[in-house]
Scaffold this active site. Sequence first.
Site, PDB file in Angstrom:
ATOM      1  CG  HIS A 113     -77.352  33.766 -37.838  1.00 54.69           C
ATOM      2  ND1 HIS A 113     -75.729  34.119 -37.914  1.00 54.69           N
ATOM      3  CD2 HIS A 113     -77.115  33.667 -38.409  1.00 54.69           C
ATOM      4  CE1 HIS A 113     -74.983  33.279 -38.014  1.00 54.69           C
ATOM      5  NE2 HIS A 113     -76.359  32.376 -39.006  1.00 54.69           N
ATOM      6  CE  LYS A 167     -75.002  30.544 -36.389  1.00 54.35           C
ATOM      7  NZ  LYS A 167     -74.922  29.154 -36.419  1.00 54.35           N
TER       8      LYS A 167
END
Length: 408
Positions: free
Chosen positions: A217, A248
Amino acid sequence: MDYRTYFDRRIADLKNEGRYRIFADLERIAGKFPQALYRSPDGSTREVTVWCNNDYLGMGQHPVVLKAMHDAIDRSGAGAGGTRNISGTTRYVVDLEDSLCDLHRKEASLVFPSGYTANEGALSTILRLLPECAVFSDELNHASMIHGIRQGNCQKFIYRHNDMGHLEHLLKNAPSNVPKLIVFESVYSMEGDIAPIESICDLAERYGAMTYLDEVHAVGVYGQRGGGVADERGLLDRIDILEGTFGKAYGLMGGFITANASIIDAVRSYSGNFIFTTALPPALCAGALASVEHLKTSQVERQAIRANVKLLKSSLDEAGLTYMKGESHITPLLVGDSVCCKAITDWLMDAHNIYIQPINYPTVPRGTERMRLTATAVHKPEHISKLVGVLKQLWADNHGVITNMRVA
């Protein structure tokens, strides 16, 4: 045995608990992220704003990425042709791994079909190869890390989330003569907080442990070149194995690990998750490479997400709406009840065309159900204003009914 009835009852249990997951039928609109077309069960279509997307920087629609993917399809076709072991190690994946070595300043890198398989394959392999290894894992680590550790068949010690005193206690009491590995994340996606990476590295050096850091992340979003939180804090050289994803902030799919050449070669040679899985197709590798290389030099996307996250959090503060106060770009609103959480997100979608997926057990513990908001680089101030205004009105109209919504 009536198998169908058995499974129907298990599904009914989920529905009664408010944990039954319904996947929204969404079609993202290139050039208009975070907008998407939603197809409802009655067949109608309408445009909605997505507030739970992991394409943090909007790279899934970036022209540089799209062009690279189109060019790769025209040049090499659709598929990779097999596993990396047989026929799927294309020039595109080799160039991508070289780019990752440069980004994270490591000797070697290895690309997997997903971040999940990267964690599961790398951890299970490393732990099996190290004799009598003891692993120290943060209690909130991702399921892929937990599964990898479980498959590693090693001594396992779970430390309280980001609790350095507890971690040191466990390290101090472990046998001094066994290999040790500390496994943790940088950005915890359901809490929005960031691990004390430097303190963990200090403990690792003090007790002779290796470090395994999941930056899925964080890569792309943090660091001058997108190398992650460890990069931003000048700690890359103290991380032994770094794991990341293209699914992501880079806007595509796939995972990777990067480390010294010996570790990477061992995982490449022993990991069943790597050896027996079809390789990523050329277009995905080409798109990922274009995204990684673009974000090594461009600050536009990182500046935009920082501004939007700051605006979202300050707007929530001004509206008196509580959220979990982490350092990262992820903003979780803790609801605390699965039925209530789903009711709120259904209402947001049906009444206001705002899509947020409720986060319920087993993703998070029971009683901590939440809405996980992600302000991306491509959200606009008007998106933020509408979301906060709607939530504020909801709270005002239902105060005393939605009693579980609270700050962590």
